[in-house]
Motif scaffolding. Structure first.
Motif, PDB file in Angstrom:
ATOM      1  N   ASP A 119      -6.137   7.273   3.464  1.00 50.10           N
ATOM      2  CA  ASP A 119      -5.906   6.130   1.720  1.00 50.10           C
ATOM      3  C   ASP A 119      -7.597   5.180   1.349  1.00 50.10           C
ATOM      4  O   ASP A 119      -7.682   4.277   3.016  1.00 50.10           O
ATOM      5  CB  ASP A 119      -5.264   5.753   1.665  1.00 50.10           C
ATOM      6  CG  ASP A 119      -3.325   5.845   1.307  1.00 50.10           C
ATOM      7  OD1 ASP A 119      -4.022   7.399   0.883  1.00 50.10           O
ATOM      8  OD2 ASP A 119      -2.770   6.101   1.854  1.00 50.10           O
ATOM      9  N   TYR A 176       0.398   4.028  -3.437  1.00 45.65           N
ATOM     10  CA  TYR A 176      -0.574   5.584  -2.716  1.00 45.65           C
ATOM     11  C   TYR A 176       0.442   6.804  -2.768  1.00 45.65           C
ATOM     12  O   TYR A 176       0.167   7.478  -2.604  1.00 45.65           O
ATOM     13  CB  TYR A 176      -1.397   4.887  -1.787  1.00 45.65           C
ATOM     14  CG  TYR A 176      -2.465   4.801  -1.186  1.00 45.65           C
ATOM     15  CD1 TYR A 176      -3.812   4.932  -1.854  1.00 45.65           C
ATOM     16  CD2 TYR A 176      -1.998   3.023  -1.195  1.00 45.65           C
ATOM     17  CE1 TYR A 176      -4.879   4.751  -1.981  1.00 45.65           C
ATOM     18  CE2 TYR A 176      -3.961   2.604  -1.677  1.00 45.65           C
ATOM     19  CZ  TYR A 176      -5.109   2.877  -1.540  1.00 45.65           C
ATOM     20  OH  TYR A 176      -6.444   2.523  -2.123  1.00 45.65           O
ATOM     21  N   LEU A 190      -5.889   2.727   6.163  1.00 43.70           N
ATOM     22  CA  LEU A 190      -6.691   1.853   4.710  1.00 43.70           C
ATOM     23  C   LEU A 190      -7.381   1.980   4.734  1.00 43.70           C
ATOM     24  O   LEU A 190      -8.125   0.481   5.611  1.00 43.70           O
ATOM     25  CB  LEU A 190      -5.278   1.620   4.205  1.00 43.70           C
ATOM     26  CG  LEU A 190      -6.441   0.447   3.319  1.00 43.70           C
ATOM     27  CD1 LEU A 190      -6.157   1.533   1.634  1.00 43.70           C
ATOM     28  CD2 LEU A 190      -5.656  -0.676   1.851  1.00 43.70           C
ATOM     29  N   PRO A 215       0.701  -0.971  -0.067  1.00 47.19           N
ATOM     30  CA  PRO A 215      -0.310  -0.444   0.379  1.00 47.19           C
ATOM     31  C   PRO A 215       0.939   1.203  -0.020  1.00 47.19           C
ATOM     32  O   PRO A 215       0.278   2.249  -1.093  1.00 47.19           O
ATOM     33  CB  PRO A 215      -0.845  -0.284   1.263  1.00 47.19           C
ATOM     34  CG  PRO A 215      -0.700  -1.593   1.412  1.00 47.19           C
ATOM     35  CD  PRO A 215       0.358  -2.073   0.785  1.00 47.19           C
TER      36      PRO A 215
END
Length: 246
Positions: A95, A66, A72, A62
Protein backbone atom coordinates in the motif's frame (compact mmCIF):
# COMPACT_ATOMS: atom_id res chain seq x y z
CA UNK A 1 6.88 23.89 32.18
CA UNK A 2 3.45 25.16 30.99
CA UNK A 3 0.64 22.71 30.38
CA UNK A 4 0.10 21.75 26.78
CA UNK A 5 -3.08 22.86 25.08
CA UNK A 6 -5.78 20.20 24.76
CA UNK A 7 -5.92 18.51 21.36
CA UNK A 8 -9.18 20.28 20.54
CA UNK A 9 -7.80 23.79 21.11
CA UNK A 10 -6.88 25.79 17.97
CA UNK A 11 -3.16 26.35 17.66
CA UNK A 12 -0.77 27.82 15.14
CA UNK A 13 2.30 26.01 13.85
CA UNK A 14 5.34 26.51 16.03
CA UNK A 15 7.93 26.09 13.24
CA UNK A 16 8.16 27.07 9.55
CA UNK A 17 6.63 24.70 7.02
CA UNK A 18 8.76 23.38 4.16
CA UNK A 19 6.57 24.83 1.41
CA UNK A 20 4.87 27.96 0.18
CA UNK A 21 1.44 27.00 -1.04
CA UNK A 22 0.43 28.61 -4.32
CA UNK A 23 -2.99 28.46 -5.94
CA UNK A 24 -1.93 27.36 -9.42
CA UNK A 25 -4.70 26.86 -11.95
CA UNK A 26 -5.59 23.26 -12.75
CA UNK A 27 -6.20 22.08 -16.28
CA UNK A 28 -9.66 20.89 -17.32
CA UNK A 29 -8.42 17.29 -17.08
CA UNK A 30 -7.09 17.90 -13.58
CA UNK A 31 -10.38 19.51 -12.53
CA UNK A 32 -12.26 16.48 -13.82
CA UNK A 33 -9.84 14.12 -12.08
CA UNK A 34 -10.33 15.96 -8.81
CA UNK A 35 -14.11 15.83 -9.08
CA UNK A 36 -14.33 12.21 -10.22
CA UNK A 37 -11.38 10.51 -8.53
CA UNK A 38 -10.91 12.32 -5.20
CA UNK A 39 -13.56 10.11 -3.53
CA UNK A 40 -11.43 7.08 -4.46
CA UNK A 41 -7.94 8.35 -3.75
CA UNK A 42 -8.02 11.38 -1.45
CA UNK A 43 -8.20 10.93 2.33
CA UNK A 44 -10.44 13.28 4.23
CA UNK A 45 -8.46 14.98 6.99
CA UNK A 46 -9.64 16.68 10.14
CA UNK A 47 -7.90 20.06 10.13
CA UNK A 48 -6.36 22.21 12.80
CA UNK A 49 -6.13 25.94 12.04
CA UNK A 50 -4.26 25.86 8.71
CA UNK A 51 -5.72 24.56 5.45
CA UNK A 52 -3.03 21.86 5.21
CA UNK A 53 -2.83 21.04 8.92
CA UNK A 54 -3.88 17.82 10.66
CA UNK A 55 -5.79 17.92 13.92
CA UNK A 56 -3.93 16.15 16.73
CA UNK A 57 -5.74 12.89 17.44
CA UNK A 58 -7.10 12.56 13.88
CA UNK A 59 -5.45 9.18 13.36
CA UNK A 60 -6.44 6.81 10.55
CA UNK A 61 -6.57 3.02 10.48
CA UNK A 62 -4.59 1.90 7.39
CA UNK A 63 -6.29 -1.50 7.32
CA UNK A 64 -9.65 0.25 7.14
CA UNK A 65 -8.45 2.78 4.55
CA UNK A 66 -6.98 0.16 2.20
CA UNK A 67 -9.32 -2.69 3.05
CA UNK A 68 -6.47 -5.02 4.01
CA UNK A 69 -3.32 -5.35 6.10
CA UNK A 70 -0.20 -4.81 3.98
CA UNK A 71 3.14 -3.00 4.18
CA UNK A 72 2.71 0.76 3.84
CA UNK A 73 5.12 3.06 2.00
CA UNK A 74 4.71 6.82 2.43
CA UNK A 75 6.12 9.35 -0.04
CA UNK A 76 6.50 12.90 1.25
CA UNK A 77 6.22 15.50 -1.49
CA UNK A 78 4.79 13.16 -4.12
CA UNK A 79 4.55 16.03 -6.61
CA UNK A 80 2.98 15.01 -9.93
CA UNK A 81 2.90 11.42 -8.68
CA UNK A 82 5.27 9.87 -11.24
CA UNK A 83 7.29 7.92 -8.66
CA UNK A 84 4.45 6.77 -6.46
CA UNK A 85 2.06 5.78 -9.26
CA UNK A 86 4.82 3.73 -10.88
CA UNK A 87 5.65 2.09 -7.56
CA UNK A 88 2.02 1.34 -6.73
CA UNK A 89 1.44 -0.16 -10.16
CA UNK A 90 4.63 -2.25 -9.93
CA UNK A 91 4.01 -3.50 -6.36
CA UNK A 92 0.29 -4.28 -5.92
CA UNK A 93 1.06 -6.21 -2.72
CA UNK A 94 2.16 -2.97 -1.00
CA UNK A 95 0.00 0.00 0.00
CA UNK A 96 1.18 3.53 -0.82
CA UNK A 97 0.36 6.94 0.61
CA UNK A 98 1.38 10.15 -1.18
CA UNK A 99 1.64 13.34 0.86
CA UNK A 100 1.44 16.60 -1.10
CA UNK A 101 0.18 20.15 -0.54
CA UNK A 102 -0.18 21.25 -4.16
CA UNK A 103 -3.63 20.41 -5.48
CA UNK A 104 -2.65 20.36 -9.15
CA UNK A 105 -0.03 17.70 -8.39
CA UNK A 106 -2.53 15.62 -6.48
CA UNK A 107 -5.02 15.90 -9.35
CA UNK A 108 -2.38 14.78 -11.85
CA UNK A 109 -1.50 11.86 -9.58
CA UNK A 110 -5.14 10.79 -9.38
CA UNK A 111 -5.50 11.11 -13.15
CA UNK A 112 -2.49 8.87 -13.84
CA UNK A 113 -3.44 6.40 -11.10
CA UNK A 114 -6.98 6.13 -12.46
CA UNK A 115 -5.70 5.52 -16.00
CA UNK A 116 -3.33 2.83 -14.69
CA UNK A 117 -6.08 1.15 -12.67
CA UNK A 118 -4.11 1.58 -9.43
CA UNK A 119 -6.09 0.63 -6.32
CA UNK A 120 -3.37 0.43 -3.63
CA UNK A 121 -2.71 4.19 -3.51
CA UNK A 122 -4.18 6.94 -1.34
CA UNK A 123 -3.29 10.62 -1.20
CA UNK A 124 -3.44 13.25 1.50
CA UNK A 125 -3.34 17.02 1.06
CA UNK A 126 -1.45 18.01 4.19
CA UNK A 127 1.78 19.17 5.80
CA UNK A 128 4.00 16.08 5.98
CA UNK A 129 5.30 16.33 9.58
CA UNK A 130 1.70 16.58 10.81
CA UNK A 131 0.77 13.51 8.78
CA UNK A 132 3.62 11.56 10.37
CA UNK A 133 2.89 12.88 13.84
CA UNK A 134 -0.91 12.85 13.93
CA UNK A 135 -2.53 11.04 10.99
CA UNK A 136 -0.54 7.80 10.84
CA UNK A 137 -0.56 5.32 13.72
CA UNK A 138 2.76 4.80 15.42
CA UNK A 139 5.00 2.22 13.67
CA UNK A 140 2.59 1.90 10.73
CA UNK A 141 4.94 2.65 7.82
CA UNK A 142 7.48 0.22 6.37
CA UNK A 143 9.29 2.91 4.39
CA UNK A 144 9.29 6.68 4.16
CA UNK A 145 10.45 8.29 0.90
CA UNK A 146 11.59 11.90 0.53
CA UNK A 147 12.92 12.44 -2.97
CA UNK A 148 14.20 15.87 -4.02
CA UNK A 149 12.57 17.99 -1.32
CA UNK A 150 12.69 21.75 -1.83
CA UNK A 151 16.34 22.66 -1.10
CA UNK A 152 15.56 26.21 0.03
CA UNK A 153 19.10 27.01 -1.10
CA UNK A 154 19.11 30.70 -0.10
CA UNK A 155 20.66 31.10 3.34
CA UNK A 156 17.71 33.08 4.69
CA UNK A 157 15.36 30.24 3.70
CA UNK A 158 17.24 27.13 4.88
CA UNK A 159 15.17 27.13 8.08
CA UNK A 160 12.32 25.84 5.90
CA UNK A 161 14.12 22.64 4.94
CA UNK A 162 12.15 19.54 5.84
CA UNK A 163 15.10 17.38 6.91
CA UNK A 164 16.13 19.39 9.96
CA UNK A 165 16.68 18.43 13.62
CA UNK A 166 12.94 18.41 14.40
CA UNK A 167 12.19 15.90 11.64
CA UNK A 168 13.79 12.56 12.68
CA UNK A 169 11.57 12.08 15.78
CA UNK A 170 8.34 12.37 13.77
CA UNK A 171 9.74 10.11 11.05
CA UNK A 172 10.80 7.58 13.70
CA UNK A 173 7.34 7.65 15.24
CA UNK A 174 5.66 6.66 11.98
CA UNK A 175 8.18 4.00 10.92
CA UNK A 176 8.07 0.44 12.21
CA UNK A 177 11.20 -1.03 13.78
CA UNK A 178 13.57 -1.86 10.94
CA UNK A 179 11.70 0.46 8.57
CA UNK A 180 13.69 2.56 6.11
CA UNK A 181 13.85 6.30 5.55
CA UNK A 182 15.01 6.96 1.97
CA UNK A 183 16.27 10.41 0.95
CA UNK A 184 17.52 11.86 -2.32
CA UNK A 185 18.69 15.35 -3.23
CA UNK A 186 20.67 17.03 -5.98
CA UNK A 187 21.93 19.84 -3.74
CA UNK A 188 25.29 19.09 -2.13
CA UNK A 189 24.81 21.36 0.88
CA UNK A 190 21.40 19.82 1.59
CA UNK A 191 22.96 16.34 1.37
CA UNK A 192 25.53 17.43 3.96
CA UNK A 193 22.76 18.77 6.18
CA UNK A 194 20.78 15.54 5.81
CA UNK A 195 23.81 13.46 6.83
CA UNK A 196 24.51 15.74 9.80
CA UNK A 197 20.90 15.71 10.99
CA UNK A 198 20.58 11.94 10.66
CA UNK A 199 23.96 11.34 12.35
CA UNK A 200 22.47 12.96 15.45
CA UNK A 201 19.20 11.02 15.21
CA UNK A 202 19.29 8.38 17.95
CA UNK A 203 16.42 6.40 16.42
CA UNK A 204 18.18 5.78 13.10
CA UNK A 205 21.26 3.99 11.81
CA UNK A 206 22.75 4.51 8.33
CA UNK A 207 22.01 1.75 5.84
CA UNK A 208 24.98 2.62 3.62
CA UNK A 209 28.75 3.06 3.78
CA UNK A 210 30.61 6.24 2.92
CA UNK A 211 28.92 9.47 1.89
CA UNK A 212 25.89 8.02 0.15
CA UNK A 213 23.78 5.01 -0.68
CA UNK A 214 23.49 3.38 -4.12
CA UNK A 215 20.73 4.88 -6.25
CA UNK A 216 17.44 3.41 -5.05
CA UNK A 217 16.22 1.25 -7.91
CA UNK A 218 12.61 1.76 -6.81
CA UNK A 219 12.82 5.44 -7.75
CA UNK A 220 11.88 6.29 -11.32
CA UNK A 221 13.58 9.19 -13.07
CA UNK A 222 11.49 12.31 -12.56
CA UNK A 223 11.65 15.86 -13.89
CA UNK A 224 13.38 17.01 -10.69
CA UNK A 225 16.18 14.50 -11.10
CA UNK A 226 16.61 15.27 -14.80
CA UNK A 227 16.77 18.99 -14.04
CA UNK A 228 19.50 18.44 -11.47
CA UNK A 229 21.51 16.26 -13.82
CA UNK A 230 21.21 18.77 -16.66
CA UNK A 231 22.51 21.45 -14.30
CA UNK A 232 25.55 19.27 -13.53
CA UNK A 233 24.54 18.53 -9.96
CA UNK A 234 25.35 15.13 -8.43
CA UNK A 235 22.44 13.08 -7.10
CA UNK A 236 22.90 11.87 -3.53
CA UNK A 237 20.85 8.96 -2.18
CA UNK A 238 20.76 8.25 1.55
CA UNK A 239 19.02 5.49 3.51
CA UNK A 240 18.53 5.06 7.26
CA UNK A 241 17.05 2.15 9.17
CA UNK A 242 14.75 2.72 12.13
CA UNK A 243 16.33 1.23 15.26
CA UNK A 244 14.28 -1.10 17.44
CA UNK A 245 12.19 0.64 20.10
CA UNK A 246 13.30 0.10 23.65
Amino acid sequence: MPDREPATAPRFRDRPVSFVRRSGRMSDAQERAWAELAPRYLLEVERDVAATSVRPGAVIDPAEVYGRSAPLIVEVGSGQGHAIVHAARSCPEIDFLGVEVFRAGLARTMLDAGRAGVRNLRLVEANAPEVLEHLLPEASASELWIFFPDPWHKTKHTKRRLVAPAFPPVAARALRDGGVLRLATDWDDYARQMRAVMADAADFAPAFDGDGAPRFDGRVMTAFERKGLRAGREICDLAYRRRARA
